[in-house]
Each structure stands twice: as structure tokens, then as C-alpha cells.
Design an enzyme around this catalytic site. Structure first.
Site, PDB file in Angstrom:
ATOM      1  N   GLU A  49     -74.533 -99.404 -84.152  1.00 45.74           N
ATOM      2  CA  GLU A  49     -74.386 -98.219 -83.556  1.00 45.74           C
ATOM      3  C   GLU A  49     -72.850 -97.830 -83.365  1.00 45.74           C
ATOM      4  OE1 GLU A  49     -74.324 -98.999 -79.239  1.00 45.74           O
ATOM      5  OE2 GLU A  49     -75.370 -97.030 -79.027  1.00 45.74           O
ATOM      6  N   GLU A  81     -80.322-101.047 -69.956  1.00 45.85           N
ATOM      7  CA  GLU A  81     -80.469 -99.733 -71.054  1.00 45.85           C
ATOM      8  C   GLU A  81     -79.281-100.222 -72.020  1.00 45.85           C
ATOM      9  OE1 GLU A  81     -82.689 -97.658 -70.807  1.00 45.85           O
ATOM     10  OE2 GLU A  81     -83.678 -97.883 -69.314  1.00 45.85           O
ATOM     11  N   GLY A  97     -75.310 -99.949 -70.710  1.00 48.98           N
ATOM     12  CA  GLY A  97     -74.304-100.275 -71.582  1.00 48.98           C
ATOM     13  C   GLY A  97     -74.648-100.975 -72.664  1.00 48.98           C
ATOM     14  N   SER A  98     -73.447-101.765 -73.382  1.00 48.44           N
ATOM     15  CA  SER A  98     -73.531-102.408 -74.696  1.00 48.44           C
ATOM     16  C   SER A  98     -74.686-103.370 -74.646  1.00 48.44           C
ATOM     17  CB  SER A  98     -72.449-102.833 -75.261  1.00 48.44           C
ATOM     18  OG  SER A  98     -71.710-103.703 -74.335  1.00 48.44           O
ATOM     19  N   LYS A 144     -70.985-100.421 -59.783  1.00 49.37           N
ATOM     20  CA  LYS A 144     -69.679-100.518 -60.397  1.00 49.37           C
ATOM     21  C   LYS A 144     -69.738 -99.306 -61.599  1.00 49.37           C
ATOM     22  CE  LYS A 144     -68.075-102.671 -63.596  1.00 49.37           C
ATOM     23  NZ  LYS A 144     -66.875-101.533 -64.306  1.00 49.37           N
ATOM     24  N   CYS A 172     -76.362 -93.088 -76.480  1.00 55.31           N
ATOM     25  CA  CYS A 172     -77.109 -94.262 -76.876  1.00 55.31           C
ATOM     26  C   CYS A 172     -78.395 -93.905 -77.681  1.00 55.31           C
ATOM     27  CB  CYS A 172     -77.501 -94.888 -75.608  1.00 55.31           C
ATOM     28  SG  CYS A 172     -78.350 -93.811 -74.266  1.00 55.31           S
ATOM     29  N   GLY A 199     -75.016-106.446 -72.210  1.00 55.74           N
ATOM     30  CA  GLY A 199     -76.314-106.625 -71.576  1.00 55.74           C
ATOM     31  C   GLY A 199     -76.968-108.085 -71.992  1.00 55.74           C
TER      32      GLY A 199
HETATM   33  P1  NAD Z   1     -69.973-101.734 -72.185  1.00 56.46           P
HETATM   34  O1  NAD Z   1     -71.293-102.720 -72.431  1.00 56.46           O
HETATM   35  O2  NAD Z   1     -68.387-101.989 -72.655  1.00 56.46           O
HETATM   36  O3  NAD Z   1     -69.782-101.531 -70.389  1.00 56.46           O
HETATM   37  C1  NAD Z   1     -70.703-100.841 -69.588  1.00 56.46           C
HETATM   38  C2  NAD Z   1     -70.403-101.402 -68.252  1.00 56.46           C
HETATM   39  O4  NAD Z   1     -70.499-102.917 -68.060  1.00 56.46           O
HETATM   40  C3  NAD Z   1     -69.027-101.043 -67.671  1.00 56.46           C
HETATM   41  O5  NAD Z   1     -69.130-100.571 -66.294  1.00 56.46           O
HETATM   42  C4  NAD Z   1     -68.254-102.121 -67.911  1.00 56.46           C
HETATM   43  O6  NAD Z   1     -67.059-102.254 -67.060  1.00 56.46           O
HETATM   44  C5  NAD Z   1     -69.324-103.246 -67.569  1.00 56.46           C
HETATM   45  N1  NAD Z   1     -68.938-104.466 -67.861  1.00 56.46           N
HETATM   46  C6  NAD Z   1     -68.246-104.964 -68.962  1.00 56.46           C
HETATM   47  N2  NAD Z   1     -68.269-106.349 -69.122  1.00 56.46           N
HETATM   48  C7  NAD Z   1     -69.077-106.911 -68.126  1.00 56.46           C
HETATM   49  C8  NAD Z   1     -69.372-108.235 -67.770  1.00 56.46           C
HETATM   50  N3  NAD Z   1     -68.718-109.333 -68.454  1.00 56.46           N
HETATM   51  N4  NAD Z   1     -70.158-108.329 -66.658  1.00 56.46           N
HETATM   52  C9  NAD Z   1     -70.507-107.172 -66.108  1.00 56.46           C
HETATM   53  N5  NAD Z   1     -70.276-105.984 -66.332  1.00 56.46           N
HETATM   54  C10 NAD Z   1     -69.515-105.540 -67.232  1.00 56.46           C
HETATM   55  O7  NAD Z   1     -70.330-100.320 -72.382  1.00 56.46           O
HETATM   56  P2  NAD Z   1     -69.570 -98.952 -72.709  1.00 56.46           P
HETATM   57  O8  NAD Z   1     -68.737 -99.119 -73.699  1.00 56.46           O
HETATM   58  O9  NAD Z   1     -69.149 -98.479 -71.320  1.00 56.46           O
HETATM   59  O10 NAD Z   1     -70.764 -98.058 -72.873  1.00 56.46           O
HETATM   60  C11 NAD Z   1     -71.371 -97.840 -74.202  1.00 56.46           C
HETATM   61  C12 NAD Z   1     -72.714 -98.655 -74.712  1.00 56.46           C
HETATM   62  O11 NAD Z   1     -73.606 -98.211 -73.633  1.00 56.46           O
HETATM   63  C13 NAD Z   1     -73.130 -98.196 -75.912  1.00 56.46           C
HETATM   64  O12 NAD Z   1     -73.717 -99.231 -76.558  1.00 56.46           O
HETATM   65  C14 NAD Z   1     -74.277 -97.071 -75.560  1.00 56.46           C
HETATM   66  O13 NAD Z   1     -75.335 -97.154 -76.426  1.00 56.46           O
HETATM   67  C15 NAD Z   1     -74.933 -97.745 -74.095  1.00 56.46           C
HETATM   68  N6  NAD Z   1     -75.591 -96.754 -73.152  1.00 56.46           N
HETATM   69  C16 NAD Z   1     -76.831 -97.001 -73.123  1.00 56.46           C
HETATM   70  C17 NAD Z   1     -77.398 -96.086 -72.527  1.00 56.46           C
HETATM   71  C18 NAD Z   1     -78.860 -96.243 -72.294  1.00 56.46           C
HETATM   72  O14 NAD Z   1     -79.439 -95.598 -71.416  1.00 56.46           O
HETATM   73  N7  NAD Z   1     -79.869 -97.052 -73.038  1.00 56.46           N
HETATM   74  C19 NAD Z   1     -76.972 -94.844 -72.024  1.00 56.46           C
HETATM   75  C20 NAD Z   1     -75.477 -95.050 -72.069  1.00 56.46           C
HETATM   76  C21 NAD Z   1     -75.049 -95.659 -72.804  1.00 56.46           C
END
Ligand code: NAD
Length: 485
Positions: free
Chosen positions: A385, A250, A228-229, A175, A284, A233
Site C-alpha cells: 500500500e 479496519e 489504521g495500518s 483517540k 484504504c 493493527g
Molecule cells: P497508523 O496505524 O499509524 O495509526 C492509526 C492510529 O493508531 C493513530 O491514531 C495512531 O496514533 C494509533 N497508534 C499508533 N501506534 C499505536 C500503538 N502502538 N498502539 C495503539 N495505537 C497506536 O495508521 P495511519 O498512518 O494513521 O493511517 C493510515 C493507515 O490506515 C493505512 O494503512 C490505511 O489503509 C489505514 N486505514 C484503513 C481504513 C479502513 O477502514 N480499512 C480506513 C482508513 C485508514
């Protein structure tokens, strides 16, 4: 305008209820794509296909070297289509084209590396029990993997997972973020062309609330591999805990980029600049806390500010640009509110701080490099962040003090050190609490090295042999023989 549909069981599939999201270019506001907004039913169809592929298909039982060959063909196809994929990636995620290119190139390296691991899968034989019995330890593919990716590095985040999962013999349902789904769907098409069996890699585009939630809850999925965030997470970890699904996370970071007085100053200035402006700070691993040794702080700061002033911002079509627009207006507003908060807390702005509004910039979401000084560890700017090109510049007097400031965070993803002393570098390597550490460079990724966070930056690893291990499960067999072997 691009139309992005799901990719399920080897074909393109329109969303079941016809819903789509229009994506506008962060550089100029033009409508550039309409992405499928999936339903729980779309997700279920993809899981059924992946489950069938995993449980009955040929992929899992192929010799690893043959899986590796398919991955190598995929890498070659991405290389052939590099320009188009890089443009798609850069346009949707708001990056200069050169940045899109280098990300896809790294993605190709990741696939080639994962292909090399596919043929090296091995177990163990235990012969301690005498010649009429043996124990076997088997490394087998984990099953169907649910991959959830963010919008900041759509292709790289996918390719730190997908080729490793496929090399292990798993099936994948991905996804992508609904804002940046283009490259993920195109990579699925190319994977089929490379010879990947139908159902082995499926893509369902949609929101986290609908498709992400359905994926985490689906009993047909064996593991969630999430980038993601921290907020999402934690939610995924809790939901996976309820159903005892495996997961790896991650998450975000608040990296310290530490400059000692004995560093090569030119390299350190460039490294500090790149560390917090890379991918317009939507990164990130960003080195968003710059710690400089007090004795060189004046000189270093003057050079860093000059470098920031010289930075060129621009969209995908600007070949000279270094820094693209932020992902969308709402995110820009969030970053601007961090800036307002830092001012209100008493931090002193050294550069940037306002969105660009002149000429063509007015149509986009551009924020120039922004640096604050007089930042204290209790300030939000130090602790949270920001996910934009915003850094806190602080000074330190001793190595101990640098370690104390750098580790004073709940995050632990990446840190950097700039020094001419091997002893200092080794002491810091041992004492800094982060999954990744860069010495006299920042954020130089190589597929062979594991990537992952400590503390609240995540759990599990991508890349390296550890990245393959995430998609394997260990089983054992004890075999009693009729005759000695
Ligand atoms: P986010 O957590 O809002 O979304 C990430 C993904 O999760 C998206 O596809 C989103 O649609 C999905 N998502 C949202 N709600 C969900 C739920 N309830 N259940 C399952 N999936 C859901 O993050 P973002 O705003 O897209 O990305 C930014 C964040 O990602 C930052 O905190 C950044 O540090 C982190 N990030 C980490 C790494 C790493 O490798 N450590 C790499 C890139 C980004």
C-alpha cells in the site's frame, strides 16, 4: 490557530503535563492547530468517566428509541455546523473543502442510520423446554469501547464506529490521530449539546505510543475498535490477545479496479481516476492496481492520462480543487521513495512522479496523479500500500487472468469491476477476495452495507446491522417457572 484539548466527562480538559503538538497546514505550512498530547493519566481519567457512565449511568438502560433520538439530534447539530466542521476536517487532513463537506455529510447519514438501529435491538425466546421453563437470548451492550482512528478520514472513521457503539448502549473513549483531532473534539461537544450524558463519549488526543498503548492495555476497556495500518493493527491484536480484550481491525488495502472491454469507457476512465486519486490516494480502499482488458488498453490509457493531466490540485480554500496535499512532508517523502523504488524495479512512468514546486504549490506537499506501467506482481508497487495518488496499470486477456492478478495480494479490502455484462459481474463478485466490491462504480459508500476487510485488511465490520453487532454481546438465561406460561 485552533487549540484542541481532550474531552473528558463532558468538559474540555487541558493535557495533564501541558504538552502540545503544533499542526501545520499541509497546503501551505502555516501553523493551524495546537493539539493536546495526552498522557496515560489523561487516558485513565477518560476511562474512569466512561466506566462510571456505562456501569451506573442512564444511557445503557434507556429504551433504544431514546438513544436514537439523541443520535438524531447529534446529526442535526452536525448539519447545522457543517461548514465549520468541514473546513476544520479539510484544513487539518489536507483536503479541498468540497471533499470535507461530502465526508461530513456521509457522517450524518451514518449517525441517522445508527439511530434507526437503536430501537430495533432484540433477543430471542426459546420455549423448547416446555411450558414451565424458558430460555432467553439477550443482546446487551459490550461495555466501554476504545476507538483508535487514523488521520486520513478523521470524521468518517470515527462515525463508522461511534454512533453504532452509542446506539448499542456502550460508552466510548476515542483517540484520534494527534494530527487531525479537531473534528473529533467538536463532535464530542455537539454530542453533549444533543443530550448525551457526561462520560458517555470521551476524547483523549495523543500519540499511539503513549495514549494508544495505554488504551490497549487498560483493564477498564472492553474492546478496541481500530482503524489504521496493518503494522499497528497486528500489535493491537497481540496486546488484546494477552489480556483477552476484544478487538476489531479496519486496515489497509491494495484494491484492483478491473476494466473489461465491454464497459462504458467514459465511466470506467473516471472511475479508475477517482479510484486511485480519491483523498489524494490516502485511501484504504484505493483502486491502486488498474487492470484493463488488453483489447482496449491503448484507448483506455490515453483517456486516463488525459484525465490525470486535467486534474486540479489545491488546498482547502481552492473551491475548484479535486486533489489536496499529502498529509505531511515525511509522508510525501515516503510516497516518493515508493516511486523511486518502482523506477528502479523497471516499471515505466506514464505520468506524475514528481512533487509540484511551482508557485503556491511549493509551500505544500502536492503530488500529482502518478501512473506506472510494465509492473510485475513481484514488484513492491504491486504488493504494498503506497497511500498516495500512485497506481500500477496492467493488462489482462481473460476473466480468469484478471481474477488471478487481482487476488494475488495479502490484502482484501475493496475491488472494482467495470463491465456491461451481468454474468461477468456476478462471476467476479463470487471470485474476487475482498470485503467490498464495486460494480460500475467505485467506493460508493452507503451506511446500510457492511464495511470491512478480508485477509490482512482486517477483521470485523462497520456499518450495516453488522456494525451494531460489533458493540453487542450475547448472553443467555434459562428460567424455570413455578407455573406454566
Ligand atoms: P497508523 O496505524 O499509524 O495509526 C492509526 C492510529 O493508531 C493513530 O491514531 C495512531 O496514533 C494509533 N497508534 C499508533 N501506534 C499505536 C500503538 N502502538 N498502539 C495503539 N495505537 C497506536 O495508521 P495511519 O498512518 O494513521 O493511517 C493510515 C493507515 O490506515 C493505512 O494503512 C490505511 O489503509 C489505514 N486505514 C484503513 C481504513 C479502513 O477502514 N480499512 C480506513 C482508513 C485508514
Amino acid at each position: 490557530m485552533n487549540l484542541h484539548d481532550h474531552w473528558i466527562d463532558g468538559v474540555s480538559v487541558a493535557p495533564a503535563d501541558g504538552a502540545r503538538l503544533e499542526r501545520v497546514s499541509p497546503a501551505d505550512g502555516r501553523v493551524i492547530a495546537a493539539a493536546a498530547l495526552g498522557t496515560a493519566g489523561d487516558l485513565d481519567a477518560a476511562v474512569v468517566a466512561a466506566r462510571r457512565a456505562f456501569d451506573t449511568g442512564p444511557w445503557t438502560t434507556l429504551p433504544g428509541s431514546q438513544r436514537g433520538e439523541v443520535l438524531l439530534r447529534l446529526a442535526a447539530l452536525i448539519e447545522e455546523n457543517l461548514e465549520a466542521l468541514a473546513f476544520l476536517e479539510a484544513e487539518e487532513a489536507g483536503k479541498p473543502l468540497a471533499v470535507g463537506r461530502s465526508e461530513l455529510q456521509f457522517g450524518i447519514e451514518l449517525i441517522r442510520y445508527a439511530a434507526s438501529l437503536a430501537s430495533g435491538l432484540s433477543g430471542r425466546l426459546l420455549s423448547e423446554s416446555g411450558p414451565e421453563a424458558m430460555g432467553l437470548v439477550l443482546q446487551q451492550p459490550l461495555g466501554v469501547i476504545g476507538v483508535i482512528c487514523p488521520w486520513n478520514y478523521p470524521a468518517v472513521c470515527l462515525l463508522q464506529k461511534l454512533p453504532f457503539a452509542l446506539a448499542a448502549g456502550c460508552a466510548v473513549v476515542a483517540k484520534p490521530s494527534e494530527l487531525t483531532a479537531g473534528t473529533t473534539v467538536q463532535i464530542a461537544r455537539l454530542a453533549r449539546e444533543a443530550g448525551l450524558p457526561d462520560g458517555q463519549f470521551n476524547v483523549v488526543i495523543g500519540t499511539g505510543e503513549v495514549v494508544g498503548e495505554a488504551m490497549t492495555a487498560h483493564p477498564g476497556i472492553d474492546k478496541i475498535s481500530f482503524t489504521g495500518s496493518g503494522r499497528i493493527g497486528r500489535r493491537i491484536a497481540a496486546k488484546c490477545g494477552e489480556s483477552l480484550k476484544r478487538y476489531s481491525l479496519e486496515l489497509g488495502g491494495k484494491g484492483a479496479n478491473i476494466i473489461f472491454a465491454d464497459a462504458d469507457l467514459d465511466a470506467a476512465v473516471e472511475g479508475a481516476f477517482q479510484g486511485f486519486t480519491i483523498n489524494k490516494g490516502e485511501e484504504c480502499c484505493a483502486g491502486s492496481r488498474i487492470l484493463v482488458e488488453e483489447s482496449i488498453a491503448g484507448d483506455f490509457t490515453a483517456r486516463l492520462l488525459a484525465r490525470c493531466a486535467a486534474a486540479r490540485l489545491g488546498g482547502v480554500r481552492d473551491e475548484e480543487a479535486e486533489i489536496g496535499p499529502l498529509i505531511h512532508e515525511q509522508h510525501l517523502q515516503k510516497v516518493l521513495s515508493f516511486i523511486e523504488g518502482a523506477r528502479a524495479d523497471g516499471a515505466r512512468l506514464l505520468c506524475g512522479g514528481e512533487r509540484l514546486t511551482g508557485g503556491d504549490y511549493a509551500k505544500g506537499t502536492y503530488l500529482p496523479p502518478t501512473i506506472f506501467t510494465d509492473v510485475r506482481p513481484d514488484m513492491t508497487l504491486f504488493r504494498e500500500e503506497v497511500f498516495g495518488p500512485v497506481a500500477a496499470l496492467m493488462t489482462f486477456r481473460t476473466l480468469d487472468e484478471a481474477v488471478q492478478i487481482a487476488n494475488d495480494t495479502t490484502y482484501g479490502l475493496a475491488n472494482g469491476i467495470w463491465t456491461g455484462s451481468l454474468d461477468k459481474a456476478m462471476a467476479m463478485t463470487r471470485r474476487l477476495q475482498s470485503g467490498m466490491l464495486y460494480v460500475n462504480t467505485y467506493l460508493e459508500l452507503v451506511p446500510q452495507l457492511p464495511f470491512g476487510g478480508m485477509k490482512s485488511s482486517g477483521m470485523g465490520h462497520e456499518n450495516g446491522p453488522e456494525g451494531l453487532q460489533e458493540f453487542l454481546t450475547t448472553r443467555s438465561a434459562f428460567i424455570r417457572l413455578r407455573t406454566a406460561f
